[in-house]
Design a protein around this motif. Sequence first.
Motif, PDB file in Angstrom:
ATOM      1  N   UNK A  29       0.833  -1.208   0.000  1.00 35.63           N
ATOM      2  CA  UNK A  29       0.000   0.000   0.000  1.00 35.63           C
ATOM      3  C   UNK A  29       0.866   1.255   0.000  1.00 35.63           C
ATOM      4  N   UNK A  30       1.980   1.238   0.744  1.00 37.95           N
ATOM      5  CA  UNK A  30       2.871   2.400   0.815  1.00 37.95           C
ATOM      6  C   UNK A  30       3.515   2.680  -0.542  1.00 37.95           C
ATOM      7  N   UNK A  31       3.970   1.638  -1.220  1.00 39.48           N
ATOM      8  CA  UNK A  31       4.587   1.824  -2.542  1.00 39.48           C
ATOM      9  C   UNK A  31       3.550   2.343  -3.531  1.00 39.48           C
ATOM     10  N   UNK A  32       2.369   1.756  -3.517  1.00 33.42           N
ATOM     11  CA  UNK A  32       1.323   2.201  -4.436  1.00 33.42           C
ATOM     12  C   UNK A  32       0.916   3.644  -4.156  1.00 33.42           C
ATOM     13  N   UNK A  33       0.930   4.034  -2.891  1.00 31.34           N
ATOM     14  CA  UNK A  33       0.588   5.408  -2.531  1.00 31.34           C
ATOM     15  C   UNK A  33       1.585   6.397  -3.134  1.00 31.34           C
ATOM     16  N   UNK A  34       2.857   5.993  -3.234  1.00 29.36           N
ATOM     17  CA  UNK A  34       3.869   6.858  -3.839  1.00 29.36           C
ATOM     18  C   UNK A  34       3.568   7.117  -5.313  1.00 29.36           C
ATOM     19  N   UNK A  35       2.834   6.211  -5.945  1.00 27.08           N
ATOM     20  CA  UNK A  35       2.451   6.382  -7.346  1.00 27.08           C
ATOM     21  C   UNK A  35       1.032   6.920  -7.496  1.00 27.08           C
ATOM     22  N   UNK A  36       0.463   7.376  -6.394  1.00 28.57           N
ATOM     23  CA  UNK A  36      -0.854   8.002  -6.466  1.00 28.57           C
ATOM     24  C   UNK A  36      -2.024   7.054  -6.361  1.00 28.57           C
ATOM     25  N   UNK A  37      -1.766   5.793  -6.090  1.00 28.01           N
ATOM     26  CA  UNK A  37      -2.849   4.817  -5.946  1.00 28.01           C
ATOM     27  C   UNK A  37      -3.131   4.615  -4.469  1.00 28.01           C
ATOM     28  N   UNK A  38      -4.351   4.804  -4.044  1.00 30.29           N
ATOM     29  CA  UNK A  38      -4.703   4.600  -2.647  1.00 30.29           C
ATOM     30  C   UNK A  38      -5.563   3.350  -2.525  1.00 30.29           C
ATOM     31  N   UNK A  39      -5.179   2.512  -1.612  1.00 25.48           N
ATOM     32  CA  UNK A  39      -5.908   1.280  -1.319  1.00 25.48           C
ATOM     33  C   UNK A  39      -6.349   1.377   0.138  1.00 25.48           C
ATOM     34  N   UNK A  40      -7.624   1.163   0.428  1.00 27.84           N
ATOM     35  CA  UNK A  40      -8.077   1.230   1.819  1.00 27.84           C
ATOM     36  C   UNK A  40      -7.385   0.184   2.697  1.00 27.84           C
ATOM     37  N   UNK A  41      -7.326   0.464   3.986  1.00 21.06           N
ATOM     38  CA  UNK A  41      -6.749  -0.489   4.920  1.00 21.06           C
ATOM     39  C   UNK A  41      -7.649  -1.701   5.045  1.00 21.06           C
ATOM     40  N   UNK A  42      -7.045  -2.814   5.351  1.00 17.69           N
ATOM     41  CA  UNK A  42      -7.808  -4.045   5.578  1.00 17.69           C
ATOM     42  C   UNK A  42      -7.465  -5.101   4.552  1.00 17.69           C
ATOM     43  N   UNK A  43      -7.410  -6.319   5.014  1.00 17.43           N
ATOM     44  CA  UNK A  43      -7.045  -7.435   4.155  1.00 17.43           C
ATOM     45  C   UNK A  43      -8.118  -7.717   3.108  1.00 17.43           C
ATOM     46  N   UNK A  44      -9.342  -7.276   3.356  1.00 16.33           N
ATOM     47  CA  UNK A  44     -10.422  -7.515   2.398  1.00 16.33           C
ATOM     48  C   UNK A  44     -10.196  -6.748   1.096  1.00 16.33           C
ATOM     49  N   UNK A  45      -9.342  -5.729   1.135  1.00 11.18           N
ATOM     50  CA  UNK A  45      -9.079  -4.932  -0.061  1.00 11.18           C
ATOM     51  C   UNK A  45      -7.878  -5.449  -0.854  1.00 11.18           C
ATOM     52  N   UNK A  46      -7.372  -6.614  -0.485  1.00 12.85           N
ATOM     53  CA  UNK A  46      -6.225  -7.197  -1.179  1.00 12.85           C
ATOM     54  C   UNK A  46      -6.539  -7.452  -2.648  1.00 12.85           C
ATOM     55  N   UNK A  47      -7.758  -7.772  -2.969  1.00 15.90           N
ATOM     56  CA  UNK A  47      -8.149  -8.016  -4.369  1.00 15.90           C
ATOM     57  C   UNK A  47      -7.901  -6.783  -5.232  1.00 15.90           C
ATOM     58  N   UNK A  48      -8.040  -5.598  -4.663  1.00 12.70           N
ATOM     59  CA  UNK A  48      -7.776  -4.374  -5.421  1.00 12.70           C
ATOM     60  C   UNK A  48      -6.307  -4.281  -5.820  1.00 12.70           C
ATOM     61  N   UNK A  49      -5.438  -4.752  -4.951  1.00 12.30           N
ATOM     62  CA  UNK A  49      -4.004  -4.731  -5.255  1.00 12.30           C
ATOM     63  C   UNK A  49      -3.691  -5.767  -6.333  1.00 12.30           C
ATOM     64  N   UNK A  50      -4.353  -6.919  -6.293  1.00 11.93           N
ATOM     65  CA  UNK A  50      -4.096  -7.995  -7.244  1.00 11.93           C
ATOM     66  C   UNK A  50      -4.423  -7.589  -8.672  1.00 11.93           C
ATOM     67  N   UNK A  51      -5.443  -6.774  -8.890  1.00 10.39           N
ATOM     68  CA  UNK A  51      -5.857  -6.428 -10.250  1.00 10.39           C
ATOM     69  C   UNK A  51      -5.101  -5.229 -10.816  1.00 10.39           C
ATOM     70  N   UNK A  52      -4.330  -4.541 -10.009  1.00 10.41           N
ATOM     71  CA  UNK A  52      -3.639  -3.345 -10.491  1.00 10.41           C
ATOM     72  C   UNK A  52      -2.682  -3.596 -11.666  1.00 10.41           C
TER      73      UNK A  52
END
Length: 66
Positions: free
Chosen positions: A33-56
Amino acid sequence: MEPKSQWQQARAVLFRARERLVHQRTELVNALRAVLYEYGRTIPQGIVHLKRIEVLPTSPIATCPG
């Protein structure tokens, strides 16, 4: 004080191992999440949002290099 039975010891080992895995998974997701935030992508906290990271990486609007 009575020594713990083998069953109690095995259960304690499993509990500690699971606790460590959960902690490591949380650290990894937070690092991503920290690395993605550096590129302007925000992912909400919580393991349930892991799918959002997988599709990026396959997302048509991917802004990360590589």
